[in-house]
Design a protein around this motif. Structure first.
Motif, PDB file in Angstrom:
ATOM      1  N   GLY A 118      -0.001  14.872  91.033  1.00  0.00           N
ATOM      2  CA  GLY A 118      -0.931  13.818  91.453  1.00  0.00           C
ATOM      3  C   GLY A 118      -0.779  12.564  90.617  1.00  0.00           C
ATOM      4  N   LEU A 119      -0.635  12.747  89.296  1.00  0.00           N
ATOM      5  CA  LEU A 119      -0.424  11.590  88.423  1.00  0.00           C
ATOM      6  C   LEU A 119       0.908  10.919  88.706  1.00  0.00           C
ATOM      7  N   ALA A 120       1.933  11.709  89.000  1.00  0.00           N
ATOM      8  CA  ALA A 120       3.242  11.134  89.330  1.00  0.00           C
ATOM      9  C   ALA A 120       3.177  10.341  90.631  1.00  0.00           C
ATOM     10  N   ILE A 121       2.422  10.825  91.596  1.00  0.00           N
ATOM     11  CA  ILE A 121       2.284  10.100  92.868  1.00  0.00           C
ATOM     12  C   ILE A 121       1.497   8.817  92.662  1.00  0.00           C
ATOM     13  N   LEU A 122       0.412   8.902  91.888  1.00  0.00           N
ATOM     14  CA  LEU A 122      -0.402   7.707  91.641  1.00  0.00           C
ATOM     15  C   LEU A 122       0.361   6.639  90.870  1.00  0.00           C
ATOM     16  N   SER A 123       1.185   7.058  89.927  1.00  0.00           N
ATOM     17  CA  SER A 123       1.918   6.093  89.117  1.00  0.00           C
ATOM     18  C   SER A 123       3.160   5.546  89.823  1.00  0.00           C
ATOM     19  N   GLY A 124       3.538   6.144  90.934  1.00  0.00           N
ATOM     20  CA  GLY A 124       4.692   5.676  91.673  1.00  0.00           C
ATOM     21  C   GLY A 124       6.003   6.317  91.241  1.00  0.00           C
ATOM     22  N   LEU A 125       5.942   7.289  90.339  1.00  0.00           N
ATOM     23  CA  LEU A 125       7.162   7.971  89.895  1.00  0.00           C
ATOM     24  C   LEU A 125       7.703   8.924  90.956  1.00  0.00           C
ATOM     25  N   TRP A 126       6.852   9.382  91.849  1.00  0.00           N
ATOM     26  CA  TRP A 126       7.257  10.338  92.874  1.00  0.00           C
ATOM     27  C   TRP A 126       6.938   9.743  94.236  1.00  0.00           C
ATOM     28  N   GLY A 127       7.916   9.718  95.105  1.00  0.00           N
ATOM     29  CA  GLY A 127       7.704   9.157  96.428  1.00  0.00           C
ATOM     30  C   GLY A 127       8.320   9.986  97.534  1.00  0.00           C
ATOM     31  N   ALA A 128       8.704  11.215  97.218  1.00  0.00           N
ATOM     32  CA  ALA A 128       9.346  12.070  98.229  1.00  0.00           C
ATOM     33  C   ALA A 128       8.305  12.555  99.237  1.00  0.00           C
ATOM     34  N   GLY A 129       8.783  13.144 100.307  1.00  0.00           N
ATOM     35  CA  GLY A 129       7.909  13.664 101.346  1.00  0.00           C
ATOM     36  C   GLY A 129       7.203  14.940 100.922  1.00  0.00           C
ATOM     37  N   LEU A 130       6.329  15.417 101.785  1.00  0.00           N
ATOM     38  CA  LEU A 130       5.506  16.584 101.476  1.00  0.00           C
ATOM     39  C   LEU A 130       6.319  17.855 101.221  1.00  0.00           C
ATOM     40  N   PRO A 131       7.331  18.199 102.026  1.00  0.00           N
ATOM     41  CA  PRO A 131       8.068  19.441 101.756  1.00  0.00           C
ATOM     42  C   PRO A 131       8.718  19.462 100.372  1.00  0.00           C
ATOM     43  N   LEU A 132       9.371  18.376  99.999  1.00  0.00           N
ATOM     44  CA  LEU A 132      10.013  18.318  98.688  1.00  0.00           C
ATOM     45  C   LEU A 132       8.967  18.294  97.569  1.00  0.00           C
ATOM     46  N   THR A 133       7.845  17.666  97.825  1.00  0.00           N
ATOM     47  CA  THR A 133       6.761  17.635  96.840  1.00  0.00           C
ATOM     48  C   THR A 133       6.202  19.032  96.606  1.00  0.00           C
ATOM     49  N   LEU A 134       6.047  19.805  97.661  1.00  0.00           N
ATOM     50  CA  LEU A 134       5.543  21.175  97.515  1.00  0.00           C
ATOM     51  C   LEU A 134       6.532  22.057  96.757  1.00  0.00           C
ATOM     52  N   VAL A 135       7.815  21.879  97.028  1.00  0.00           N
ATOM     53  CA  VAL A 135       8.834  22.655  96.316  1.00  0.00           C
ATOM     54  C   VAL A 135       8.847  22.278  94.841  1.00  0.00           C
ATOM     55  N   ALA A 136       8.779  20.986  94.551  1.00  0.00           N
ATOM     56  CA  ALA A 136       8.767  20.538  93.162  1.00  0.00           C
ATOM     57  C   ALA A 136       7.506  21.017  92.442  1.00  0.00           C
ATOM     58  N   THR A 137       6.378  21.027  93.134  1.00  0.00           N
ATOM     59  CA  THR A 137       5.135  21.514  92.535  1.00  0.00           C
ATOM     60  C   THR A 137       5.222  23.006  92.250  1.00  0.00           C
ATOM     61  N   ALA A 138       5.813  23.759  93.142  1.00  0.00           N
ATOM     62  CA  ALA A 138       5.975  25.197  92.913  1.00  0.00           C
ATOM     63  C   ALA A 138       6.878  25.463  91.720  1.00  0.00           C
ATOM     64  N   ALA A 139       7.974  24.739  91.617  1.00  0.00           N
ATOM     65  CA  ALA A 139       8.888  24.911  90.479  1.00  0.00           C
ATOM     66  C   ALA A 139       8.203  24.497  89.177  1.00  0.00           C
ATOM     67  N   LEU A 140       7.492  23.380  89.206  1.00  0.00           N
ATOM     68  CA  LEU A 140       6.768  22.915  88.025  1.00  0.00           C
ATOM     69  C   LEU A 140       5.680  23.901  87.630  1.00  0.00           C
ATOM     70  N   SER A 141       5.045  24.515  88.604  1.00  0.00           N
ATOM     71  CA  SER A 141       4.023  25.520  88.333  1.00  0.00           C
ATOM     72  C   SER A 141       4.611  26.723  87.607  1.00  0.00           C
ATOM     73  N   GLY A 142       5.778  27.158  88.033  1.00  0.00           N
ATOM     74  CA  GLY A 142       6.441  28.277  87.360  1.00  0.00           C
ATOM     75  C   GLY A 142       6.820  27.943  85.932  1.00  0.00           C
ATOM     76  N   VAL A 143       7.327  26.741  85.725  1.00  0.00           N
ATOM     77  CA  VAL A 143       7.699  26.315  84.369  1.00  0.00           C
ATOM     78  C   VAL A 143       6.466  26.231  83.473  1.00  0.00           C
ATOM     79  N   ILE A 144       5.394  25.648  83.990  1.00  0.00           N
ATOM     80  CA  ILE A 144       4.162  25.539  83.200  1.00  0.00           C
ATOM     81  C   ILE A 144       3.602  26.917  82.895  1.00  0.00           C
ATOM     82  N   TRP A 145       3.638  27.826  83.874  1.00  0.00           N
ATOM     83  CA  TRP A 145       3.136  29.178  83.646  1.00  0.00           C
ATOM     84  C   TRP A 145       3.939  29.871  82.547  1.00  0.00           C
ATOM     85  N   LEU A 146       5.260  29.721  82.570  1.00  0.00           N
ATOM     86  CA  LEU A 146       6.092  30.315  81.527  1.00  0.00           C
ATOM     87  C   LEU A 146       5.799  29.707  80.159  1.00  0.00           C
ATOM     88  N   LEU A 147       5.597  28.385  80.107  1.00  0.00           N
ATOM     89  CA  LEU A 147       5.253  27.740  78.848  1.00  0.00           C
ATOM     90  C   LEU A 147       3.908  28.221  78.313  1.00  0.00           C
TER      91      LEU A 147
END
Length: 88
Positions: A36-65
């Motif tokens: 959400g912060l990346a979208i608000l700041s303009g760092l992320w502008g991809a469509g919804l499918p790619l955003t969901l995939v990136a969020t899922a991958a980021l979620s896994g990384v954060i969970w492992l951390l």
């Protein structure tokens, strides 16, 4: 996409983590918040499918951390590899 919707979703998932603790919703909430912060700041502008995939991958990384930082809880099952009566 509206970044504020992602921030609100992160807050809702954070509330779910408080109600149902177990580290599951915390990683997802943090990933959705970061997205959400990346979208608000303009760092992320991809469509919804790619955003969901990136969020899922980021979620896994954060969970492992989080798992690496805070470790396991006392309620986790411990697997014994050595018997106390073995004398070697």
């Amino acid at each position: 996409m509206n970044g504020w919707l992602w921030i609100v979703a992160a807050l809702v998932l954070g509330g779910l983590e408080i109600l149902l603790p177990g580290w599951i919703f915390l990683g997802i909430a943090l990933a959705v918040g970061v997205m959400g912060l990346a979208i608000l700041s303009g760092l992320w502008g991809a469509g919804l499918p790619l955003t969901l995939v990136a969020t899922a991958a980021l979620s896994g990384v954060i969970w492992l951390l989080l798992r690496r930082i805070f470790g396991t809880s006392r309620g986790d099952v411990r697997i014994w590899t050595r018997d106390i009566n073995d004398h070697k």
